[in-house]
Design an enzyme around this catalytic site. Structure first.
Site, PDB file in Angstrom:
ATOM      1  CB  CYS A 290      -0.875  -0.023   1.246  1.00 34.88           C
ATOM      2  SG  CYS A 290      -2.009  -1.396   1.279  1.00 34.88           S
TER       3      CYS A 290
ATOM      4  N   GLY B 167       4.276   7.010  -1.638  1.00 35.88           N
ATOM      5  CA  GLY B 167       5.613   6.505  -1.941  1.00 35.88           C
ATOM      6  C   GLY B 167       6.675   6.925  -0.949  1.00 35.88           C
TER       7      GLY B 167
ATOM      8  CG  ASP C 230      -2.004   2.901  -3.320  1.00 34.98           C
ATOM      9  OD1 ASP C 230      -1.474   3.039  -2.208  1.00 34.98           O
ATOM     10  OD2 ASP C 230      -3.192   3.247  -3.555  1.00 34.98           O
TER      11      ASP C 230
ATOM     12  CB  CYS D 229      -0.610   6.716  10.725  1.00 26.10           C
ATOM     13  SG  CYS D 229      -1.940   6.883   9.541  1.00 26.10           S
TER      14      CYS D 229
HETATM   15  C1  LIG Z   1      -1.236   4.625   4.880  1.00 25.15           C
HETATM   16  S1  LIG Z   1      -1.390   4.933   3.179  1.00 25.15           S
HETATM   17  C2  LIG Z   1       0.183   4.422   2.602  1.00 25.15           C
HETATM   18  C3  LIG Z   1       1.262   5.427   2.795  1.00 25.15           C
HETATM   19  C4  LIG Z   1       2.547   5.031   2.110  1.00 25.15           C
HETATM   20  N1  LIG Z   1       2.982   3.711   2.536  1.00 25.15           N
HETATM   21  C5  LIG Z   1       3.652   6.017   2.330  1.00 25.15           C
HETATM   22  O1  LIG Z   1       4.408   5.848   3.277  1.00 25.15           O
HETATM   23  O2  LIG Z   1       3.772   6.970   1.560  1.00 25.15           O
HETATM   24  C6  LIG Z   1      -2.426   3.632   2.682  1.00 25.15           C
HETATM   25  C7  LIG Z   1      -2.546   3.472   1.185  1.00 25.15           C
HETATM   26  O3  LIG Z   1      -3.286   2.266   0.985  1.00 25.15           O
HETATM   27  C8  LIG Z   1      -3.969   2.395  -0.222  1.00 25.15           C
HETATM   28  N2  LIG Z   1      -5.008   1.342  -0.250  1.00 25.15           N
HETATM   29  C9  LIG Z   1      -6.195   1.301   0.372  1.00 25.15           C
HETATM   30  N3  LIG Z   1      -6.830   0.139   0.115  1.00 25.15           N
HETATM   31  C10 LIG Z   1      -6.000  -0.564  -0.692  1.00 25.15           C
HETATM   32  C11 LIG Z   1      -6.082  -1.826  -1.308  1.00 25.15           C
HETATM   33  N4  LIG Z   1      -7.143  -2.620  -1.151  1.00 25.15           N
HETATM   34  N5  LIG Z   1      -5.050  -2.219  -2.064  1.00 25.15           N
HETATM   35  C12 LIG Z   1      -3.962  -1.433  -2.252  1.00 25.15           C
HETATM   36  N6  LIG Z   1      -3.833  -0.226  -1.698  1.00 25.15           N
HETATM   37  C13 LIG Z   1      -4.829   0.197  -0.914  1.00 25.15           C
HETATM   38  C14 LIG Z   1      -4.474   3.808  -0.233  1.00 25.15           C
HETATM   39  O4  LIG Z   1      -4.703   4.227  -1.563  1.00 25.15           O
HETATM   40  C15 LIG Z   1      -3.311   4.543   0.441  1.00 25.15           C
HETATM   41  O5  LIG Z   1      -2.493   5.110  -0.529  1.00 25.15           O
END
Ligand SMILES: C[S@@+](CC[C@H](N)C(=O)[O-])C[C@H]1O[C@@H](n2cnc3c(N)ncnc32)[C@H](O)[C@@H]1O
Length: 549
Positions: free
Chosen positions: A274, A278, A298, A465
């Site tokens: 996820c 980035g 993602d 988080c």
């Molecule tokens: C906490 S953020 C990630 C932050 C990222 N790891 C960073 O440090 O920049 C969670 C991410 O999970 C993605 N997301 C939510 N449901 C998802 C799924 N079923 N499969 C893949 N990505 C997913 C969202 O689009 C979001 O960008």
């Protein structure tokens, strides 16, 4: 009315009653009150990760000192009530400094200040002109952003360009329909009297003073643009907009530590499930010195574009981005895949197996001559990077059909979560026990996929988080109880505090189990009210043992 009581910043975070009761049980009333209060403030420093493949911390510190001073930014620490302690790696009394945590000297802190008391120029006959902004806008402003037109909800009458205004925030309140709303319409004219809508509700919710860059009419006519420049902020944090792009990345300390906990090694194959936008992906790639293969996935097309842009900006080559639903990360093998694989092998195009369309495990697939693909892979120097890498430029995003079991040395699941650790946060009433449990279920589904994708002997890191133990310690409990080949691993550096031990029995019979004694020091829990002054964050690291036991 005492103006110092009204024109100040003393928000109280509103929680859903059941959630509040749950958190009080989990943390105790005093600790939860401290957490709740800390969440309404931004951290009093900005944390910058230096792209060590392009520059050094010393160079960044020199350049930033000049750029921030040129932009007129002053940290004004003397006026700040809170000051981070040396124990968290910040040097006291220096406005910009390197992190003191071992191996994290590529992290640079810029000291902010606050909360400041602001004189809004109130007199009984002549109260200040005002602008009310939305909560999202206010949260961004408290982090150092400007006020943009869409964030403005209400403004005093007869406001022209260039006038000083007191800026307050409209927080959601319970509505008659059982939901939450601010209770007035956008464009409302404020008269500066007690008969104004939302007059008493904004007592103690003033976030600073600004100067309008357009008239009142413009604020509600223009579709976008800066509505006012903040001239006096309750919290003073610099903006890094457009500064040293590619050389630095603004990132919370716990996120940087998550990349370290994964401990990626040069040459390895890593999955960030996820990944958008980035932040952690690029941190991982830099720790690997851009050598190896990092797959950033993602679910959202646009967010994958964001990752691609960041990767390009940081000049990283080892990252490949895909649109992929983490719940479907494990590739399902069907007959057409087998056929594809045979064709691949026959035409010596086996690179494809390793890139966007991995088709089967080496154990499952053999080519027409009976040679296992694993052997071919070993012998193929070309295969590591695969075809299609960095094809996704501009608006194009490559889809992945998923990956084969055991195909990664390490997997990071930085899961989507309730985000109840993000700071500043001015409203939390919309998160219910039902929604928190739904998050936990979603995360378990992703974790089940992650477990399959890490090879035996590999590492899986899970992070969120949020301060919700149901998405943190309860996930760890689920993981350890469900997958006997997983064990909690110690993390380096260890900066966060211990996890929560125990369990919680809910009145509807739902039982949530957290950590057991002995496990608490193996996770990192970042408490927003601790001296570290970070966001609320959680990291668990698992070693993956042999899967057939
Ligand atoms: C906490 S953020 C990630 C932050 C990222 N790891 C960073 O440090 O920049 C969670 C991410 O999970 C993605 N997301 C939510 N449901 C998802 C799924 N079923 N499969 C893949 N990505 C997913 C969202 O689009 C979001 O960008």
């Amino acid at each position: 009315m005492d103006p110092s009581e009204r024109y100040c910043y003393k928000p109280t975070l509103r929680w859903n009653c059941e959630v509040e009761e749950f958190f009080v049980k989990a943390y105790g009333a005093d600790r939860f009150a401290q957490i709740s209060e800390a969440l309404t403030r931004p951290s009093c420093y900005s944390c910058i990760r230096v792209n060590t493949l392009k520059t050094t911390s010393d160079t960044v510190i020199k350049k930033l000192s000049v750029l921030l001073q040129e932009s007129g930014w002053q940290s004004n620490p003397a006026g700040g009530a809170s000051s981070p302690q040396e124990s968290n790696g910040l040097e006291k009394n220096s406005f910009i400094s390197k992190c003191k945590i071992p191996n994290l000297d590529y992290v640079v802190f810029v000291q902010g200040s606050g909360p400041h008391t602001i004189d809004y120029g109130y007199t009984e006959e002549n109260p200040p002109k005002e602008v009310i902004v939305s909560r999202k806008c206010a949260e961004a402003v408290l982090r150092g952003a400007r006020v943009y037109v869409p964030g403005v909800l209400a403004c005093s009458a007869h406001v022209e360009k260039g006038e000083p205004v007191a800026v307050s925030v409209a927080l959601e309140r319970p509505g008659t329909d059982g939901g939450y709303g601010v209770g007035f319409t956008r464009g409302t004219v404020l008269q500066g009297s007690e008969t104004d809508p939302y007059y008493f509700e904004r007592n103690g919710l003033y976030i600073g003073q600004g100067t309008t860059t357009m008239s009142r009419a413009g604020m509600f006519r223009e579709p976008n643009g800066v509505a006012l420049e903040m001239t006096n902020r309750v919290f003073n944090l610099p903006s890094f907009r457009d500064l040293l792009e590619g050389d630095i990345f603004l990132q919370n300390l716990p996120s940087i530590i998550t990349a370290h906990a994964l401990d990626p090694q040069e040459g390895e194959k890593i999955l960030d499930m996820c990944a958008a936008p980035g932040g952690k992906t690029t941190a991982i790639a830099i720790l690997m010195k851009d050598k190896g293969e990092v797959i950033a996935a993602d679910r959202s097309h646009n967010k994958v574009l964001d990752i691609q842009n960041l990767v390009a900006e940081m000049g990283l080559k080892c990252i490949t981005c895909y649109k992929l639903d983490a719940l479907k990360s494990v590739r399902q093998i069907d007959e057409s895949d087998r056929q594809d694989a045979r064709e691949c092998v026959e035409s010596e195009s086996i690179q494809r197996l390793e890139s966007s369309t991995p088709v089967a495990t080496s154990e499952q697939l053999t080519n027409a001559n009976g040679t296992s693909i694993a052997e071919l892979r070993k012998n193929s120097g070309k295969m590591k990077n695969g075809v299609g890498r960095h094809d996704s430029v501009g608006g194009r995003v490559e889809r992945s059909k998923g990956f084969l079991p055991n195909s990664f040395d390490r997997v990071l699941l930085d899961a989507p979560c309730s985000a109840l650790g993000l700071r500043p946060r001015l409203f939390a009433g919309e998160d219910t026990m039902k929604s928190l449990r739904a998050n936990a279920k979603y995360q378990r589904g992703m974790f089940d996929q992650a477990v399959q994708l890490v090879r035996p002997g590999g590492v899986l890191v899970y992070s969120t988080c949020t301060i919700n133990p149901g998405e943190n310690e309860a996930l760890v409990r689920y993981a350890l109880d469900t997958y006997k080949f997983l064990s909690l691993a110690s993390q380096h550096p260890k900066v966060g505090g211990p996890g929560l031990i125990g369990s919680c029995q809910f009145s509807d019979g739902y039982q949530e189990e957290w950590l057991r004694p002995g496990e608490e020091d193996l996770v990192q829990r970042f408490d927003p009210s601790s001296q570290l002054d970070t966001m609320g964050f959680f990291i668990a690291k698992f070693n993956v043992g042999p899967k057939d036991v």
